[in-house]
Design an enzyme around this catalytic site. Sequence first.
Site, PDB file in Angstrom:
ATOM      1  N   GLY A  10       0.954  -1.153  -0.196  1.00 36.24           N
ATOM      2  CA  GLY A  10      -0.088   0.101   0.036  1.00 36.24           C
ATOM      3  C   GLY A  10       0.884   1.369  -0.196  1.00 36.24           C
ATOM      4  N   ASN A  32      -2.569  -8.825   0.649  1.00 38.50           N
ATOM      5  CA  ASN A  32      -3.424  -9.467  -0.249  1.00 38.50           C
ATOM      6  C   ASN A  32      -3.843  -8.756  -1.400  1.00 38.50           C
ATOM      7  OD1 ASN A  32      -5.211  -7.664   0.813  1.00 38.50           O
ATOM      8  ND2 ASN A  32      -6.868  -9.296   1.398  1.00 38.50           N
ATOM      9  N   GLY A  36      -3.838  -2.267  -2.228  1.00 33.78           N
ATOM     10  CA  GLY A  36      -2.341  -2.083  -2.508  1.00 33.78           C
ATOM     11  C   GLY A  36      -2.042  -2.470  -4.228  1.00 33.78           C
ATOM     12  N   ALA A 113      -0.365   0.397  13.031  1.00 35.26           N
ATOM     13  CA  ALA A 113      -0.806   1.675  12.478  1.00 35.26           C
ATOM     14  C   ALA A 113      -2.331   2.041  12.937  1.00 35.26           C
ATOM     15  CB  ALA A 113      -0.749   1.570  10.995  1.00 35.26           C
ATOM     16  N   TYR A 144     -14.503   1.074   9.845  1.00 36.89           N
ATOM     17  CA  TYR A 144     -13.218   1.547  10.157  1.00 36.89           C
ATOM     18  C   TYR A 144     -12.558   1.957  11.420  1.00 36.89           C
ATOM     19  CZ  TYR A 144      -8.422   3.916   8.925  1.00 36.89           C
ATOM     20  OH  TYR A 144      -7.239   4.280   8.636  1.00 36.89           O
ATOM     21  N   LYS A 148     -10.324  -0.134  14.244  1.00 35.80           N
ATOM     22  CA  LYS A 148      -9.103   0.366  14.618  1.00 35.80           C
ATOM     23  C   LYS A 148      -8.962   0.566  16.393  1.00 35.80           C
ATOM     24  CE  LYS A 148      -6.793   0.812  10.747  1.00 35.80           C
ATOM     25  NZ  LYS A 148      -5.447   0.438  10.593  1.00 35.80           N
ATOM     26  N   THR A 174      -2.176  11.591   5.635  1.00 34.68           N
ATOM     27  CA  THR A 174      -0.861  11.566   4.980  1.00 34.68           C
ATOM     28  C   THR A 174      -1.017  11.513   3.471  1.00 34.68           C
ATOM     29  OG1 THR A 174       0.135  10.695   7.017  1.00 34.68           O
ATOM     30  CG2 THR A 174       1.208  10.534   5.190  1.00 34.68           C
TER      31      THR A 174
HETATM   32  P1  NAD Z   1      -3.377   1.412   1.482  1.00 32.70           P
HETATM   33  O1  NAD Z   1      -4.716   1.048   1.057  1.00 32.70           O
HETATM   34  O2  NAD Z   1      -2.703   2.063   0.469  1.00 32.70           O
HETATM   35  O3  NAD Z   1      -2.759   0.255   2.069  1.00 32.70           O
HETATM   36  C1  NAD Z   1      -3.433  -0.641   3.039  1.00 32.70           C
HETATM   37  C2  NAD Z   1      -2.759  -2.065   2.530  1.00 32.70           C
HETATM   38  O4  NAD Z   1      -3.281  -3.173   3.123  1.00 32.70           O
HETATM   39  C3  NAD Z   1      -3.038  -2.499   0.795  1.00 32.70           C
HETATM   40  O5  NAD Z   1      -1.600  -2.702   0.102  1.00 32.70           O
HETATM   41  C4  NAD Z   1      -4.038  -3.519   1.061  1.00 32.70           C
HETATM   42  O6  NAD Z   1      -3.951  -4.575  -0.052  1.00 32.70           O
HETATM   43  C5  NAD Z   1      -3.553  -4.188   2.211  1.00 32.70           C
HETATM   44  N1  NAD Z   1      -4.480  -5.080   2.757  1.00 32.70           N
HETATM   45  C6  NAD Z   1      -5.881  -4.840   3.232  1.00 32.70           C
HETATM   46  N2  NAD Z   1      -6.469  -5.835   3.936  1.00 32.70           N
HETATM   47  C7  NAD Z   1      -5.444  -6.675   3.951  1.00 32.70           C
HETATM   48  C8  NAD Z   1      -5.423  -8.217   4.272  1.00 32.70           C
HETATM   49  N3  NAD Z   1      -6.576  -8.492   5.090  1.00 32.70           N
HETATM   50  N4  NAD Z   1      -4.272  -8.774   4.345  1.00 32.70           N
HETATM   51  C9  NAD Z   1      -3.120  -8.441   3.668  1.00 32.70           C
HETATM   52  N5  NAD Z   1      -3.163  -7.111   3.327  1.00 32.70           N
HETATM   53  C10 NAD Z   1      -4.303  -6.470   3.474  1.00 32.70           C
HETATM   54  O7  NAD Z   1      -3.487   2.497   2.886  1.00 32.70           O
HETATM   55  P2  NAD Z   1      -2.454   3.385   3.575  1.00 32.70           P
HETATM   56  O8  NAD Z   1      -2.917   4.764   3.324  1.00 32.70           O
HETATM   57  O9  NAD Z   1      -1.037   3.036   3.023  1.00 32.70           O
HETATM   58  O10 NAD Z   1      -2.782   3.059   5.040  1.00 32.70           O
HETATM   59  C11 NAD Z   1      -1.875   1.954   5.759  1.00 32.70           C
HETATM   60  C12 NAD Z   1      -2.296   1.936   7.186  1.00 32.70           C
HETATM   61  O11 NAD Z   1      -2.426   3.109   7.757  1.00 32.70           O
HETATM   62  C13 NAD Z   1      -3.613   1.443   7.201  1.00 32.70           C
HETATM   63  O12 NAD Z   1      -3.500   0.443   8.436  1.00 32.70           O
HETATM   64  C14 NAD Z   1      -4.394   2.879   7.761  1.00 32.70           C
HETATM   65  O13 NAD Z   1      -5.682   2.428   8.498  1.00 32.70           O
HETATM   66  C15 NAD Z   1      -3.401   3.663   8.357  1.00 32.70           C
HETATM   67  N6  NAD Z   1      -3.589   5.062   8.228  1.00 32.70           N
HETATM   68  C16 NAD Z   1      -3.293   5.778   7.200  1.00 32.70           C
HETATM   69  C17 NAD Z   1      -3.599   7.050   6.826  1.00 32.70           C
HETATM   70  C18 NAD Z   1      -3.374   7.829   5.809  1.00 32.70           C
HETATM   71  O14 NAD Z   1      -3.563   8.997   5.795  1.00 32.70           O
HETATM   72  N7  NAD Z   1      -2.713   7.148   4.676  1.00 32.70           N
HETATM   73  C19 NAD Z   1      -4.120   7.799   8.046  1.00 32.70           C
HETATM   74  C20 NAD Z   1      -4.556   6.808   8.991  1.00 32.70           C
HETATM   75  C21 NAD Z   1      -3.911   5.606   9.394  1.00 32.70           C
END
Ligand code: NAD
Length: 317
Positions: A10, A32, A36, A113, A144, A148, A174
């Site tokens: 991701g 999975n 991503g 996270a 969500y 979390k 972010t």
């Molecule tokens: P993203 O969607 O780009 O990445 C999430 C990844 O998790 C993806 O690659 C997806 O394929 C994988 N995934 C989802 N379910 C899965 C499963 N059951 N098994 C294996 N892989 C799985 O999102 P991101 O922005 O990179 O967020 C990453 C983490 O950071 C998340 O936990 C999110 O809650 C947390 N977060 C992100 C932000 C932000 O602003 N980007 C803010 C708060 C929290």
Amino acid sequence: MRVLVTGGAGFLGSHLCDALIADGHSVVCADNLLTGCMVNLTQLVHEPRFEFLQQDVCTPFDPGKIDYIFHFASPASPVDYLKHGIETLQVGSAGTITCLDLASKHHAKFLIASTSECYGDPLEHPQKESYWGHVNSIGPRSVYDEAKRFAEAATMAYRRYHHLDTRIVRIFNTYGPRLQINDGRVISNFMKQALRVEPLTVYGDGLQTRSFCYVSDEIAGILALSRASEHLPVNIGNPSEFTILECAQAVLQVTGSASTVRFEPLPQDDPKQRRPDITKARTLLGWEPKVELHTGLQLSLEYFRDAVQSESTELRK
Ligand code: NAD
Ligand code: UDP
């Protein structure tokens, strides 16, 4: 160390894999590919210290001896988690328990996270880690938010009952290169719309606020926390707060676009304000974000240009 990054394909997970490899560690990425994609890992495919496992982390698995787990797997944007509501609940609950069990088995450290969504539509502003939040447990965002909050509770329980060495990072919005352009988040939508010279879709009156952190700052904060001993939640985000209309203006300036703004309905339970109090991260980790919104958008421009370009090439095929 040999480090497991769940959700490593991701946006944030792939930057984390890059940073851990650059620091000399070996990295196993388990993903999975629900939200991503492998393109995010192109730079690592020939790296001998990097392994990719296509794996749903809700199902128990064992990649061998692991010293640290960064549990990042979860849909993260409102559009993604509303589309994949059940999967979001599963990865936050069953997925977190699977990863905590794996950490216990290998006596590995564990970092989860978490998110500013744990504060819901906050009644306290800015948000300190001590605030318990204002979350609608049955609203659309609850798939969500509550997943979390469960993940945080599970992490604390494994610490209390199994003496696991844990960390909780509460990440605030972010952005940066590799943010998926179709995830519906405000920065990806506005950048895409500005570059296509389409109207920028502002939900509600655009006076709701968010605080945007550039990805390199976020990753530096997460790594600093991973090395520290604090086990209670730590906010990592940029405290500069913008209305969504100001964010639209910033995108128009950086892209030089002639797009206009179009107002659309505000989604249900959309938080009215968001700003992290980062006193704890400053004091405890000596961490401070360095990249302000304009600079971060400029640093992201080439990525969004390429992504918009490849999407329109795909559509023409
Ligand atoms: P993203 O969607 O780009 O990445 C999430 C990844 O998790 C993806 O690659 C997806 O394929 C994988 N995934 C989802 N379910 C899965 C499963 N059951 N098994 C294996 N892989 C799985 O999102 P991101 O922005 O990179 O967020 C990453 C983490 O950071 C998340 O936990 C999110 O809650 C947390 N977060 C992100 C932000 C932000 O602003 N980007 C803010 C708060 C929290
Ligand atoms: N938003 C908007 N237009 C868009 C996408 C989002 O006005 O095209 C608003 C959304 O209603 C919210 C803010 O921008 O108030 C941030 O939304 P995002 O989905 O990026 O993240 P959130 O912080 O809500 O999880």
